[in-house]
Design a protein around this motif. Structure first.
Motif, PDB file in Angstrom:
ATOM      1  N   GLY A   1       0.767  -1.229   0.000  1.00  0.00           N
ATOM      2  CA  GLY A   1       0.000   0.000   0.000  1.00  0.00           C
ATOM      3  C   GLY A   1       0.799   1.280   0.000  1.00  0.00           C
ATOM      4  O   GLY A   1       0.228   2.367  -0.110  1.00  0.00           O
ATOM      5  N   ARG A   2       2.122   1.191   0.086  1.00  0.00           N
ATOM      6  CA  ARG A   2       2.952   2.398   0.149  1.00  0.00           C
ATOM      7  C   ARG A   2       3.789   2.532  -1.110  1.00  0.00           C
ATOM      8  O   ARG A   2       4.454   1.576  -1.531  1.00  0.00           O
ATOM      9  CB  ARG A   2       3.861   2.339   1.366  1.00  0.00           C
ATOM     10  N   ASN A   3       3.764   3.716  -1.716  1.00  0.00           N
ATOM     11  CA  ASN A   3       4.559   3.945  -2.916  1.00  0.00           C
ATOM     12  C   ASN A   3       6.026   4.095  -2.516  1.00  0.00           C
ATOM     13  O   ASN A   3       6.416   5.075  -1.879  1.00  0.00           O
ATOM     14  CB  ASN A   3       4.080   5.197  -3.647  1.00  0.00           C
ATOM     15  N   VAL A   4       6.826   3.105  -2.887  1.00  0.00           N
ATOM     16  CA  VAL A   4       8.230   3.077  -2.466  1.00  0.00           C
ATOM     17  C   VAL A   4       9.186   3.401  -3.609  1.00  0.00           C
ATOM     18  O   VAL A   4      10.404   3.309  -3.447  1.00  0.00           O
ATOM     19  CB  VAL A   4       8.594   1.693  -1.868  1.00  0.00           C
ATOM     20  N   ALA A   5       8.651   3.805  -4.765  1.00  0.00           N
ATOM     21  CA  ALA A   5       9.471   3.976  -5.960  1.00  0.00           C
ATOM     22  C   ALA A   5      10.600   4.982  -5.755  1.00  0.00           C
ATOM     23  O   ALA A   5      11.674   4.837  -6.334  1.00  0.00           O
ATOM     24  CB  ALA A   5       8.593   4.388  -7.145  1.00  0.00           C
ATOM     25  N   HIS A   6      10.342   6.001  -4.929  1.00  0.00           N
ATOM     26  CA  HIS A   6      11.349   7.056  -4.807  1.00  0.00           C
ATOM     27  C   HIS A   6      11.651   7.396  -3.349  1.00  0.00           C
ATOM     28  O   HIS A   6      11.969   8.530  -3.022  1.00  0.00           O
ATOM     29  CB  HIS A   6      10.879   8.297  -5.571  1.00  0.00           C
ATOM     30  N   LEU A   7      11.560   6.394  -2.467  1.00  0.00           N
ATOM     31  CA  LEU A   7      11.895   6.620  -1.073  1.00  0.00           C
ATOM     32  C   LEU A   7      13.398   6.829  -0.905  1.00  0.00           C
ATOM     33  O   LEU A   7      14.197   6.257  -1.658  1.00  0.00           O
ATOM     34  CB  LEU A   7      11.472   5.416  -0.215  1.00  0.00           C
ATOM     35  N   PRO A   8      13.815   7.599   0.105  1.00  0.00           N
ATOM     36  CA  PRO A   8      15.247   7.694   0.412  1.00  0.00           C
ATOM     37  C   PRO A   8      15.812   6.318   0.766  1.00  0.00           C
ATOM     38  O   PRO A   8      15.103   5.441   1.261  1.00  0.00           O
ATOM     39  CB  PRO A   8      15.284   8.633   1.621  1.00  0.00           C
ATOM     40  N   ALA A   9      17.111   6.133   0.533  1.00  0.00           N
ATOM     41  CA  ALA A   9      17.746   4.822   0.687  1.00  0.00           C
ATOM     42  C   ALA A   9      17.608   4.256   2.085  1.00  0.00           C
ATOM     43  O   ALA A   9      17.354   3.052   2.262  1.00  0.00           O
ATOM     44  CB  ALA A   9      19.220   4.917   0.299  1.00  0.00           C
ATOM     45  N   ASP A  10      17.752   5.092   3.128  1.00  0.00           N
ATOM     46  CA  ASP A  10      17.683   4.567   4.490  1.00  0.00           C
ATOM     47  C   ASP A  10      16.275   4.124   4.842  1.00  0.00           C
ATOM     48  O   ASP A  10      16.068   3.082   5.481  1.00  0.00           O
ATOM     49  CB  ASP A  10      18.199   5.592   5.502  1.00  0.00           C
ATOM     50  N   GLU A  11      15.280   4.875   4.386  1.00  0.00           N
ATOM     51  CA  GLU A  11      13.898   4.496   4.653  1.00  0.00           C
ATOM     52  C   GLU A  11      13.521   3.245   3.873  1.00  0.00           C
ATOM     53  O   GLU A  11      12.809   2.362   4.371  1.00  0.00           O
ATOM     54  CB  GLU A  11      12.968   5.654   4.288  1.00  0.00           C
ATOM     55  N   LEU A  12      14.033   3.141   2.652  1.00  0.00           N
ATOM     56  CA  LEU A  12      13.780   1.961   1.830  1.00  0.00           C
ATOM     57  C   LEU A  12      14.386   0.719   2.480  1.00  0.00           C
ATOM     58  O   LEU A  12      13.771  -0.348   2.498  1.00  0.00           O
ATOM     59  CB  LEU A  12      14.391   2.185   0.442  1.00  0.00           C
ATOM     60  N   ALA A  13      15.577   0.860   3.048  1.00  0.00           N
ATOM     61  CA  ALA A  13      16.240  -0.273   3.700  1.00  0.00           C
ATOM     62  C   ALA A  13      15.445  -0.752   4.910  1.00  0.00           C
ATOM     63  O   ALA A  13      15.306  -1.956   5.143  1.00  0.00           O
ATOM     64  CB  ALA A  13      17.657   0.127   4.114  1.00  0.00           C
ATOM     65  N   ARG A  14      14.906   0.182   5.691  1.00  0.00           N
ATOM     66  CA  ARG A  14      14.107  -0.209   6.860  1.00  0.00           C
ATOM     67  C   ARG A  14      12.840  -0.940   6.438  1.00  0.00           C
ATOM     68  O   ARG A  14      12.472  -1.971   7.027  1.00  0.00           O
ATOM     69  CB  ARG A  14      13.751   1.029   7.687  1.00  0.00           C
ATOM     70  N   LEU A  15      12.187  -0.425   5.412  1.00  0.00           N
ATOM     71  CA  LEU A  15      10.964  -1.066   4.927  1.00  0.00           C
ATOM     72  C   LEU A  15      11.263  -2.446   4.369  1.00  0.00           C
ATOM     73  O   LEU A  15      10.536  -3.410   4.628  1.00  0.00           O
ATOM     74  CB  LEU A  15      10.307  -0.177   3.863  1.00  0.00           C
ATOM     75  N   ARG A  16      12.346  -2.560   3.626  1.00  0.00           N
ATOM     76  CA  ARG A  16      12.742  -3.846   3.045  1.00  0.00           C
ATOM     77  C   ARG A  16      13.006  -4.878   4.135  1.00  0.00           C
ATOM     78  O   ARG A  16      12.582  -6.027   4.036  1.00  0.00           O
ATOM     79  CB  ARG A  16      13.992  -3.639   2.186  1.00  0.00           C
ATOM     80  N   ASN A  17      13.680  -4.477   5.190  1.00  0.00           N
ATOM     81  CA  ASN A  17      14.061  -5.408   6.251  1.00  0.00           C
ATOM     82  C   ASN A  17      12.866  -5.973   6.992  1.00  0.00           C
ATOM     83  O   ASN A  17      12.877  -7.136   7.422  1.00  0.00           O
ATOM     84  CB  ASN A  17      15.005  -4.714   7.234  1.00  0.00           C
ATOM     85  N   ARG A  18      11.803  -5.169   7.144  1.00  0.00           N
ATOM     86  CA  ARG A  18      10.660  -5.661   7.908  1.00  0.00           C
ATOM     87  C   ARG A  18       9.529  -6.223   7.049  1.00  0.00           C
ATOM     88  O   ARG A  18       8.598  -6.823   7.580  1.00  0.00           O
ATOM     89  CB  ARG A  18      10.113  -4.547   8.804  1.00  0.00           C
ATOM     90  N   THR A  19       9.615  -6.047   5.726  1.00  0.00           N
ATOM     91  CA  THR A  19       8.508  -6.434   4.853  1.00  0.00           C
ATOM     92  C   THR A  19       8.830  -7.587   3.935  1.00  0.00           C
ATOM     93  O   THR A  19       7.951  -8.361   3.571  1.00  0.00           O
ATOM     94  CB  THR A  19       8.070  -5.218   3.999  1.00  0.00           C
ATOM     95  N   ILE A  20      10.107  -7.734   3.536  1.00  0.00           N
ATOM     96  CA  ILE A  20      10.496  -8.707   2.518  1.00  0.00           C
ATOM     97  C   ILE A  20      11.512  -9.687   3.077  1.00  0.00           C
ATOM     98  O   ILE A  20      12.475  -9.303   3.743  1.00  0.00           O
ATOM     99  CB  ILE A  20      11.107  -8.002   1.286  1.00  0.00           C
ATOM    100  N   GLY A  21      11.297 -10.974   2.788  1.00  0.00           N
ATOM    101  CA  GLY A  21      12.293 -12.001   3.070  1.00  0.00           C
ATOM    102  C   GLY A  21      12.881 -12.489   1.758  1.00  0.00           C
ATOM    103  O   GLY A  21      12.141 -12.772   0.808  1.00  0.00           O
ATOM    104  N   PHE A  22      14.207 -12.577   1.689  1.00  0.00           N
ATOM    105  CA  PHE A  22      14.896 -12.959   0.454  1.00  0.00           C
ATOM    106  C   PHE A  22      15.466 -14.367   0.562  1.00  0.00           C
ATOM    107  O   PHE A  22      16.048 -14.736   1.581  1.00  0.00           O
ATOM    108  CB  PHE A  22      16.055 -11.993   0.171  1.00  0.00           C
TER     109      PHE A  22
END
Length: 240
Positions: free
Chosen positions: A74-95
């Motif tokens: 639900g959140r547009n992440v296309a142009h988030l700052p790198a640090d905010e993108l990293a936090r979102l990635r860590n809690r939302t996506i498993g690789f």
């Protein structure tokens, strides 16, 4: 919109990515539209150079698009700052990667717990959660082993446990059976199916049709565009 307020885990609109080359800009992805809802199990396919790897890098927030929008839970992440993108990635996506990406000098427990270190979780809760995840993938009792002491299939199970440690909304798997034999590959794909049956959204890249057939939906890329998006045909049961 907060996670849980939408059933769309992934929605991309006009998503594109170009790379600068000596010959000029190269459009690896040419304006893709796709929605993946909570609980889906999707295989992404296509030949080398089709755009599928670029697409997965964008989905995983490992790269940023040059055009279009990407909504992650639900959140547009296309142009988030790198640090905010990293936090979102860590809690939302498993690789889960083809090469396992385990640290050889760390125990399996510590490998699994690594994302919790970045999330600033205290050591004891990290250890408890890591052991629970190892148990979930059938490796209880292996917590203090090193990666070199277990098989490739077991190493991939450790990688899956690590991907699950933060209770992600989405699992992204890049050729997860590429380094495994056929029997072990089937075991890993059965584990992905179990996770999906529990409600976890799974998106995997594969070039193998038999692996893609485990997913419920197949999306095929060619020349930077989606050329096919359809449910996986169900296999007929073998006659008794």
């Amino acid at each position: 919109m907060a996670d849980g307020a939408t059933d769309e885990v992934i929605r991309v609109a006009g998503l594109g990515k170009s790379y600068v080359t000596a010959a000029g800009p190269f459009p690896a992805l040419k304006g893709v539209d796709l929605t993946i809802r909570r609980g889906e199990y999707v295989a992404v396919m296509g030949p080398s150079g089709s755009g599928k790897s670029t697409f997965m890098n964008l989905l995983g927030c490992l790269d940023t698009p040059t055009m279009g929008d990407y909504f992650l839970v639900g959140r547009n992440v296309a142009h988030l700052p790198a640090d905010e993108l990293a936090r979102l990635r860590n809690r939302t996506i498993g690789f889960v990667f083809q090469g396992f990406n385990l640290l050889p000098r760390m125990s399996l427990e510590d490998n699994v717990a690594l994302p919790l270190v970045y999330a600033h979780v205290e050591r004891e809760p990290r250890r408890e959660r890591a052991r629970a995840m190892l148990s979930k993938v059938g490796l209880e009792g292996y917590a203090l082993s090193l990666p070199a002491r277990i098989s490739g299939g077991q190493q991939q199970r450790v990688a899956i446990a690590r991907a699950l440690i933060n209770s992600p909304s989405l699992i992204l798997a890049d050729e997860p059976t590429g380094n495994l034999d056929s029997h072990t590959s089937e075991e890993i794909m059965a584990l992905f199916r179990e996770l999906n049956d529990e409600g976890i959204t799974v998106v995997l890249v594969t070039h193998e049709h038999d692996i893609a057939d485990h997913a419920k939906r197949q999306v095929r890329f060619l020349d930077g565009l989606i050329v096919r998006d359809e449910p996986t045909p169900r296999r007929e049961a073998a006659p008794c």
